[in-house]
Design a protein around this motif. Structure first.
Motif, short mmCIF file in Angstrom:
data_model
loop_
_atom_site.label_atom_id
_atom_site.label_comp_id
_atom_site.label_asym_id
_atom_site.label_seq_id
_atom_site.Cartn_x
_atom_site.Cartn_y
_atom_site.Cartn_z
N ASP A 7 8.26 -4.37 8.58
CA ASP A 7 7.74 -4.46 9.94
C ASP A 7 6.22 -4.47 9.88
N THR A 8 5.60 -5.56 10.24
CA THR A 8 4.14 -5.69 10.15
C THR A 8 3.45 -5.60 11.50
N SER A 9 4.19 -5.19 12.54
CA SER A 9 3.55 -5.04 13.85
C SER A 9 2.55 -3.89 13.82
N LEU A 10 1.50 -3.99 14.62
CA LEU A 10 0.46 -2.97 14.63
C LEU A 10 0.95 -1.71 15.34
N LYS A 11 0.58 -0.56 14.78
CA LYS A 11 0.93 0.72 15.39
C LYS A 11 -0.27 1.66 15.25
N PRO A 12 -1.22 1.59 16.18
CA PRO A 12 -2.46 2.37 16.08
C PRO A 12 -2.25 3.88 15.96
N SER A 13 -1.14 4.40 16.46
CA SER A 13 -0.92 5.85 16.37
C SER A 13 -0.80 6.33 14.93
N MET A 44 -1.57 12.37 0.73
CA MET A 44 -0.42 12.28 1.62
C MET A 44 -0.81 12.47 3.09
N GLU A 45 -2.04 12.88 3.33
CA GLU A 45 -2.54 12.92 4.71
C GLU A 45 -2.89 11.52 5.19
N LYS A 46 -3.70 10.83 4.38
CA LYS A 46 -4.18 9.50 4.76
C LYS A 46 -4.21 8.63 3.52
N TYR A 47 -3.71 7.41 3.67
CA TYR A 47 -3.69 6.50 2.52
C TYR A 47 -3.92 5.08 3.02
N TRP A 48 -4.75 4.35 2.28
CA TRP A 48 -5.01 2.95 2.59
C TRP A 48 -4.19 2.10 1.64
N ILE A 49 -3.13 1.47 2.16
CA ILE A 49 -2.18 0.73 1.33
C ILE A 49 -2.67 -0.71 1.19
N PRO A 50 -3.08 -1.14 0.01
CA PRO A 50 -3.74 -2.45 -0.12
C PRO A 50 -2.85 -3.64 0.19
N SER A 51 -1.53 -3.51 0.02
CA SER A 51 -0.64 -4.65 0.22
C SER A 51 -0.17 -4.80 1.66
N VAL A 52 -0.59 -3.89 2.56
CA VAL A 52 -0.25 -3.97 3.98
C VAL A 52 -1.55 -4.15 4.75
N PRO A 53 -1.80 -5.32 5.35
CA PRO A 53 -3.10 -5.57 6.00
C PRO A 53 -3.51 -4.49 6.99
N GLU A 54 -2.59 -4.05 7.85
CA GLU A 54 -2.93 -3.02 8.83
C GLU A 54 -3.41 -1.75 8.14
N SER A 55 -2.68 -1.33 7.11
CA SER A 55 -3.04 -0.10 6.41
C SER A 55 -4.29 -0.28 5.56
N ALA A 56 -4.44 -1.46 4.95
CA ALA A 56 -5.65 -1.71 4.17
C ALA A 56 -6.90 -1.59 5.03
N LEU A 57 -6.80 -1.97 6.28
CA LEU A 57 -7.94 -1.91 7.20
C LEU A 57 -8.14 -0.51 7.77
N PHE A 58 -7.07 0.09 8.28
CA PHE A 58 -7.22 1.33 9.04
C PHE A 58 -6.55 2.54 8.40
N GLY A 59 -5.91 2.35 7.28
CA GLY A 59 -5.24 3.47 6.64
C GLY A 59 -3.99 3.86 7.40
N THR A 60 -3.21 4.78 6.80
CA THR A 60 -1.97 5.25 7.41
C THR A 60 -1.85 6.75 7.25
N LYS A 61 -1.50 7.43 8.34
CA LYS A 61 -1.17 8.85 8.25
C LYS A 61 0.25 8.96 7.72
N LEU A 62 0.40 9.50 6.54
CA LEU A 62 1.72 9.53 5.91
C LEU A 62 2.51 10.78 6.31
N ALA A 63 2.02 11.95 5.90
CA ALA A 63 2.78 13.18 6.14
C ALA A 63 2.63 13.67 7.57
N ASP A 64 3.76 14.07 8.17
CA ASP A 64 3.74 14.65 9.51
C ASP A 64 3.44 16.14 9.47
N ASP A 65 3.79 16.79 8.36
CA ASP A 65 3.56 18.23 8.26
C ASP A 65 3.53 18.63 6.79
N PHE A 66 2.82 19.74 6.53
CA PHE A 66 2.71 20.29 5.18
C PHE A 66 3.17 21.75 5.23
#
Length: 782
Positions: free
Chosen positions: A13-19, A266-288
């Motif tokens: 799923d490559t749709s944008l999800k700013p949250s 695991m808090e924030k990761y910039w995934i190079p093979s996903v354009p959205e994540s490469a640009l804005f990063g992704t919040k991975l873990a919901d809780d620690f």
């Protein structure tokens, strides 16, 4: 064992999800993070002399990095190309030219180099020898080298011979041939790197579920209600998996990390093979959930205690009663054990409050599906097997087994290591089964020679046995290692060097030098040049974390000096030791080995058909324990009461564990950890702990115990208070030698330490060890 077949990759799923965005700053500029584009450019530069071959390895070969099983640039989980810096960093090992002869002329020069510097010298070009007192390596022929080794084997007891295989791109064919050769030579002293990392996973899963591998697939991450990582940081150690986590987040999965350190990767990761994540990063873990080092068993007992309390008030609110009734043993024994535990003990050991534990208990109780993933943060303890059985308890009680979006997964760190034990390359295994009478009989019929019936030693014991007195039947006199660097992977490096020096003949079969290659032996060190998996004639196979068996074809490219396929070396050596029966240990091709593997291990029936690039099959089907039916004698899972280990530590002491930075096993690629900007001698400590010791960030401090002393700098980090982390292998000087897990023999990599400022430690060092040391205290730390 499994009926449902894996259906192949699903669409991302490559749709944008700013949250989910980690930052509004494009590409995380100014953030502490991996710099994938720069790293990729560096890899291109490092491989500039062999770019065509490097490209063919990446596009045609099966990854020899982490055990996610990427064939070419594509895998079985998601559509689209997958490539990570771990694989790119390892690439140079395969494209390097041979080392120049001049480097073999002076061992003293080599000894001043680190393993990083030694690696950059290039590939081992031909067989080498060095005897005590000699200042250089001498070139010898293959015939001379193998004859010397064979003659030594003939002159010693099989119990005085030990083999080890690392995880360095080794194929199933090599593991199998080594396992067969060891028994052909009369020894069960054979071990591998996978067992040192994940033997508790196999041991625990077998006793709890009857399986020795992941019960599910990476696709099950995507859409499961909750994905839990225990003692594992896949964003660092298996970075390709971040794309799966991204897809899981898009599908609504909650990701939870249970670890003493709130891992930035695991808090924030910039995934190079996903354009959205490469640009804005992704919040991975919901809780620690930041447990104490070694506090996982208390944590999981606390979760189950909440469940049983919930069940008393509202039956069926927390435990999948139907699943347990139909498919599990031991519920009453487990209930009695857990309910007898005091909350005070659970909270003290885990480091978490009763209320915090209830949050996690409710999260799982309200989830209809879940996948539990773990790595060495759970296994490398003296109670590692109990850690994993505790995870299995959680999965069984919730019925998270044998169906879509559910399962237990020991995530592997190296390509193909899942297959090592399945090929019989450890002292507790034979191909396709345990080392027991049932499997002796089965394998002897296939191999047509007797298998030694005595219990072989794990590699740590084999090395320690080199120090036994002359004449002892278990004194290790010949140690043959395919890769591996015990100076940098085992506790107490000084002791390990003493062990290596005490071996009479030591054989290093490898593609590069490392620091252990340079240690003297009593009689001789022989170095044998090995091929990589991509050079192996007839190709080779590897087994991924999710039991996918991939075929990697031989790839056209330069060949280095006199390097030989490792399975061919083993066959040649066996023939020289026992020429009268060499026909029993003969393979003419890799295809012939695969045909025999299919007979030796019934799960691998299908490997004989893997012949071309992209060929793959999954043994066991999509899910083991499908529909709740386990391959145990009665078909049921086993719930096991697990005691909370004693974690008492004296006032002023800290728990310490080792962590990984930018490295692949012990091969370090940068002095800086790209996720927290720490260097290799930084000691991660909670700011409040540091303030109590009047330590400023960046200040020189000493971490010490009765085993060793480590000097570094204080690095403030969000760790559980009372817990500190040092980098591995630099911090191994603190780890006790000779401490192994009772069931699986894994070394302990955790201990208790004191911390002081470097200047005060130096001033008072003569007094330190006159005080009561940790050896005098009753401590069992994980």
């Amino acid at each position: 064992m499994g009926k449902t077949k894996h259906k192949g990759p699903v669409k991302l799923d490559t749709s944008l999800k700013p949250s989910l965005w980690a930052s509004m700053m494009p590409m995380g500029l100014g953030k502490i993070k991996p710099h994938h584009i720069l790293d990729t450019m560096k890899v291109v530069y490092d491989n500039r002399d062999n770019l065509g071959y490097a490209y063919r390895i990446l596009t045609q070969g099966v990854c020899d990095g982490c055990a996610l099983g990427v064939s070419g640039l594509y895998d079985q989980t998601l559509t689209g190309p997958h490539l990570c810096t771990t694989r790119l960093n390892v690439l140079r090992l395969n494209t390097m030219p041979a080392m120049e002869d001049k480097w073999l002329e002076d061992v003293s020069v080599l000894r001043r180099m680190s393993s990083v510097e030694l690696r950059k010298l290039g590939r081992i070009p031909y067989p080498l020898s060095r005897k005590p007192g000699e200042t250089k390596f001498t070139r010898i022929t293959w015939n001379d080298a193998l004859d010397r080794i064979a003659n030594k084997i003939k002159g010693i007891s099989p119990k005085q011979l030990a083999f080890f295989l690392t995880a360095r791109g080794i194929t199933n064919e090599v593991y199998y041939t080594a396992a067969k050769m060891a028994r052909f030579l009369g020894t069960n002293n054979i071990d591998n790197a996978s067992r040192i990392c994940h033997s508790p996973s196999k041991t625990a899963l077998k006793r709890s579920l009857g399986i020795g591998a992941s019960s599910c697939n990476y696709q099950d991450w995507i859409g499961t209600d909750v994905l839990v990582f225990f003692g594992s940081v896949p964003a660092n150690n298996q970075p390709v998996s971040t794309k799966y986590m991204y897809a899981a987040k898009k599908a609504g999965t909650k990701i939870i990390l249970i670890n003493p350190y709130k891992e930035p990767a695991m808090e924030k990761y910039w995934i190079p093979s996903v354009p959205e994540s490469a640009l804005f990063g992704t919040k991975l873990a919901d809780d620690f959930y930041q447990v104490n080092i070694g506090g996982d068993i208390a944590f999981m007992n606390g979760v189950m205690k909440h469940w049983f309390e919930m069940e008393e008030a509202n039956p069926g609110s927390a435990i999948n009663r139907e699943f347990v009734r139909e498919h599990a043993n031991g519920i009453e024994e487990l209930r009695a054990h857990v309910m007898n535990l005091a909350w005070e003990q659970i909270e003290q050991s885990s480091g978490l409050s009763r209320e915090r534990l209830k949050e996690f208990a409710l999260l799982l109780a309200n989830a209809k599906s879940g996948v539990f993933v773990w790595s060495m943060g759970l296994t490398q303890h003296r109670f590692g097997t109990d850690n994993i059985s505790s995870v299995a308890n959680l999965a069984i009680l919730r019925g998270f087994l044998g169906r879509k979006h559910c399962g237990v997964m020991p995530i592997r760190g190296h390509s193909g290591v899942q297959g090592s034990g399945e090929m019989g390359a450890d002292p507790f295994s034979l191909p396709g089964g345990d080392f027991d009478e049932k499997n002796w009989t089965r394998i002897e019929k296939l191999w047509k020679f007797p298998i030694p019936k005595w219990q072989g030693d794990i590699v740590g014991i084999s090395l320690e046995n080199a120090l036994l007195p002359d004449g002892h039947e278990r004194k290790t006199r010949l140690f043959y290692t395919s890769g591996g660097n015990f100076l940098e992977t085992m506790p107490d490096p000084g002791f390990m060097e003493k062990c290596l020096r005490s071996v009479e003949l030591r054989v290093h079969q490898d593609i590069i030098f490392n620091t252990s290659t340079l240690v003297d032996a009593k009689e001789e060190v022989i170095v044998l040049p090995a091929m990589t998996r991509y050079e192996q004639p007839g190709g080779g196979t590897s087994t991924s974390t999710e039991r996918m068996v991939y075929f990697s074809a031989e790839i056209e490219g330069p060949r280095i000096g006199e390097a030989r396929a490792e399975w061919q070396i083993y066959v040649d050596l066996a023939a020289r030791v026992h020429p009268e029966k060499k026909h029993l240990m003969h393979f003419a091709s890799a295809e012939e080995i695969r045909a025999e593997i299919a007979q030796a291990n019934p799960n691998y029936d299908g490997i004989q058909h893997l012949k071309k690039r992209g060929d793959v099959f999954q043994w066991g089907g999509a899910w083991l324990c499908e529909d709740g039916v386990c391959p145990t004698p009665d078909g049921r899972a086993n719930l096991l009461p697990i005691e909370i280990p004693k974690l008492d530590k004296p006032e002023g002491h800290f728990y310490v564990t080792t962590r990984r930075g930018k490295q692949f096993n012990s091969m370090i690629y940068s002095d800086k950890d790209p996720f927290n900007n720490a260097d290799r001698y930084d000691i991660l400590i909670h700011p409040e702990d540091a303030r109590e010791l009047r330590i400023a960030e960046g200040e020189s401090i000493v971490v010490y115990n009765s085993y060793g002393t480590f000097q570094g700098r204080a690095k403030f980090a969000d760790t559980r208070r009372g817990n500190v982390q040092v980098y591995w292998p630099e911090g191994n000087v603190l780890i006790p030698k000779g401490v192994y897990e009772a069931y699986a023999g894994i070394p302990e990599y955790n201990t208790a330490v004191k911390i002081e400022k470097a200047d005060s430690f130096t001033a008072n060092k003569d007094l330190k060890y006159k005080e009561k040391t940790i050896d005098d205290l009753e401590i069992s730390v994980g």
